[in-house]
Design an enzyme around this catalytic site. Structure first.
Site, PDB file in Angstrom:
ATOM      1  N   GLU A 137       0.830  -1.210   0.000  1.00 37.44           N
ATOM      2  CA  GLU A 137       0.000   0.000   0.000  1.00 37.44           C
ATOM      3  C   GLU A 137       0.860   1.254   0.000  1.00 37.44           C
ATOM      4  OE1 GLU A 137      -3.089   0.224  -0.459  1.00 37.44           O
ATOM      5  OE2 GLU A 137      -3.977  -1.719   0.044  1.00 37.44           O
ATOM      6  N   ASP A 277      -4.690  -9.538  -8.059  1.00 35.48           N
ATOM      7  CA  ASP A 277      -5.044  -8.698  -9.211  1.00 35.48           C
ATOM      8  C   ASP A 277      -3.874  -7.948  -9.842  1.00 35.48           C
ATOM      9  OD1 ASP A 277      -4.829  -7.235  -6.876  1.00 35.48           O
ATOM     10  OD2 ASP A 277      -6.705  -6.129  -7.126  1.00 35.48           O
ATOM     11  N   GLU A 370     -18.770  -5.041  -2.770  1.00 34.25           N
ATOM     12  CA  GLU A 370     -17.446  -5.640  -2.650  1.00 34.25           C
ATOM     13  C   GLU A 370     -17.447  -7.096  -3.112  1.00 34.25           C
ATOM     14  OE1 GLU A 370     -13.307  -5.205  -1.453  1.00 34.25           O
ATOM     15  OE2 GLU A 370     -14.941  -3.927  -2.144  1.00 34.25           O
ATOM     16  N   GLU A 391     -12.271   0.812  -9.994  1.00 33.86           N
ATOM     17  CA  GLU A 391     -11.939  -0.165 -11.032  1.00 33.86           C
ATOM     18  C   GLU A 391     -12.909  -0.170 -12.212  1.00 33.86           C
ATOM     19  OE1 GLU A 391      -9.483  -1.037  -7.657  1.00 33.86           O
ATOM     20  OE2 GLU A 391     -11.656  -0.759  -7.773  1.00 33.86           O
TER      21      GLU A 391
END
Length: 579
Positions: A137, A277, A370, A391
């Protein structure tokens, strides 16, 4: 008083004027499109500044805004920290949202605020803080934000007066990069998921990490090495990436979590969503940014495996990395990045198919939950939230760039309207805690400004992309594609404009369109008319469970030669020969 005759004349004149305007609009659809883009651009601009101004007023220099209470949270140490363990006692924030907003300010054309923000960070930001942070992150948000902003600050547009900017952001980025390096001191070269910015790896630190966490560092750390001339950042990220790939199964699949000391997998179920991902994303983008064939070979192998073992029509379920057997049939909001990645490598038809299914779920709830259980067509019982994720709009942006289909502009408008209707509050934009009730949560994530608003804006105004090719990191930070960073770079990535031939249609494309669909030459001995142009790097077929095809659409284009395949009468895909 106006006579009846005069009144009729005015009514007739008004009717003729309205008819002429209507006829003009109908005969000139481009003017309508231009107006729509302009109005939507202004709407998105207002959204960004509503979020940004409230952050600056109520939360800066802390990390993120709490829009319902108009307060702040120092959340850098909480990102990825689901149990909120080992939180620092004396950490007062690192202006996370401001760092994340830097490139968005440039794209919106606000160089004045960009300069002001850079100078403040130059004078006030420090990473010498006793704070345990998630390496992944912190890398994509902070290091990526600083490296991208540095490159924007030093480009040819002279945003700074002479002598004002002296690489301060790069100095900060290198300081942060050095603090990352102790995390890579493991027997495998896979980095610890957590690092204390002041003291390094803490005693008894967890050895569990994710595929994304250890395999999605190459863009930011590679760019840092290219900018500083110090190869150790790129070398550490590349070693971890290579080690991770060596741990794949015989099916070329990777699990979700593993141990950085032993290299043993902890979670064997895998997919294209959370935990995995950006691993796929960074293989393709690293190839474009750095030009190493190694990245493309890895991506091709990984992509074919995904299509073969995860794909079910337009959806992608999860599967056991060892057997390929389905484990979870669910949509996760993070999967919505996949169509954008498919566009980037030229698999536009498959991207469009999946994107439309994601958008159907968005319309069903007003936002994207989600998790959504595909086998039961219901919400996940606990993960019902929508934290302002980008996204879906990211993939919408890529698909519009590749196709110019105005339907995607309508999708963007629907997304913007939903965000304004359900998540906009007086103090900013709030996450949705439960999409079935639209109850809000007191959190405005920094990626709302770094990605959600940015991709929405670029959907309606891509002028930022016209003079330079960019790769966007998984956090939406643009990195320019530079010939100097490549051993060899396809000409299509470095030229400003090109003309692509489609049948008898010649059209001018932006730099982003070239990047998505580079025109490459395919040579074959069977081609008697000379080389053929293809607007694709790689198409891969939808591999059915029985490996049989029903139509040519099932076969796609061969992943290694980019040659079109067709479905035989017997139901098998074969290479199509040029005639």
């Amino acid at each position: 008083m106006m006579s009846i005759r005069h009144l009729r004349s005015w009514i007739l004149l008004l009717f003729l004027i309205c008819t002429a305007v209507l006829n003009f609009s109908l005969s000139d659809p481009d003017s309508h499109l231009v107006r729509k883009k302009f109005l939507m651009k202004q709407k998105v601009r207002r959204m960004f500044y509503h979020a940004y101004d409230n952050y600056m007023k109520y939360a800066f220099p802390h990390d993120e805004l709490k829009p319902l209470t108009k307060t702040f949270t120092d959340s850098l140490s909480e990102l990825g920290n689901l149990r909120l363990e080992h939180l620092p006692q004396n950490y007062n924030g690192s202006a996370l949202t401001l760092i994340e907003s830097l490139s968005s300010l440039v794209i919106l054309g606000n160089n004045t605020e960009f300069v002001r923000a850079v100078l403040w960070l130059s004078e006030n930001l420090t990473f010498d803080v006793d704070a345990r942070v998630n390496l992944f992150e912190c890398n994509i948000r902070v290091l990526g934000g600083l490296v991208s902003a540095h490159m924007l600050a030093t480009d040819s547009r002279n945003r700074f007066s002479q002598g004002t900017y002296k690489n301060q952001l790069l100095i900060l980025a290198e300081d942060l990069g050095r603090r990352f390096l102790p995390a890579f001191s493991t027997p495998t070269g896979l980095p610890y998921a957590w690092i204390n910015l002041k003291y390094g790896v803490m005693e008894n630190e967890t050895t569990e990490t994710s595929t994304s966490g250890s395999g999605s560092l190459i863009l930011e750390m590679g760019a840092l090495s290219r900018l500083t001339g110090d190869p150790q950042y790129e070398a550490a990220a590349l070693r971890a990436l290579r080690k991770l790939w060596s741990l794949r199964s015989s099916l070329n699949l990777l699990g979700t979590t593993l141990d950085v000391v032993t290299g043993k997998w902890i979670e064997y179920s895998s997919g294209i969503g959370a935990g995995v991902d950006s691993f796929y994303e960074y293989l393709a983008k690293a190839y474009i940014l750095f030009g190493k064939d190694e990245y493309w070979r890895l991506f091709q192998s990984a992509y074919v495996a995904v299509q073969k073992h995860f794909r079910h029509g337009p959806w992608y379920h999860e599967a056991d990395m060892r057997t390929g057997h389905a484990t979870y049939w669910q949509l996760t909001s993070l999967q919505a990045f996949w169509p954008g990645l498919q566009v980037l490598v030229g698999d536009v038809a498959a991207a469009n198919s999946s994107h439309r299914e994601f958008f159907k779920v968005w319309k069903k709830f007003g936002v994207l939950p989600e998790r959504y259980l595909l086998d039961h067509q219901i919400l996940h019982p606990t993960e019902k939230y929508y934290p302002l994720r980008p996204e879906l709009v990211e993939s919408t942006f890529y698909l519009y760039q590749a196709t110019k289909d105005p339907w995607y502009l309508e999708v963007g408008e629907s997304i913007a309207n939903s965000l304004n209707l359900y998540t906009k509050v007086n103090g900013g934009f709030a996450s949705v805690r439960d999409v079935s009730t639209m109850v809000l949560e007191d959190h405005q994530h920094s990626f709302f400004l770094a990605e959600t608003c940015k991709y929405l804006y670029l959907l309606y105004d891509d002028s930022f992309l016209l003079d330079q090719n960019y790769i966007f990191t998984t956090e939406g930070h643009p990195l320019p594609v530079l010939a100097a960073w490549h051993d060899r770079l396809p000409e299509v990535y470095t030229s400003n404009y090109t003309f692509l031939q489609r049948s008898n249609l010649v059209r001018r494309t932006s730099a982003m369109s070239m990047q998505i669909c580079p025109a490459i030459t395919v040579s074959t001995n069977n081609n008697k008319k000379g080389d053929q142009k293809r607007e694709s790097l790689c198409h891969v077929a939808d591999a059915r469970s029985d490996h049989r095809c029903l139509s040519d659409e099932d076969c796609g284009v061969d992943a290694t030669s980019c040659r079109r395949r067709s479905c035989s009468i017997a139901g098998y895909c074969g290479l199509w020969l040029f005639v």
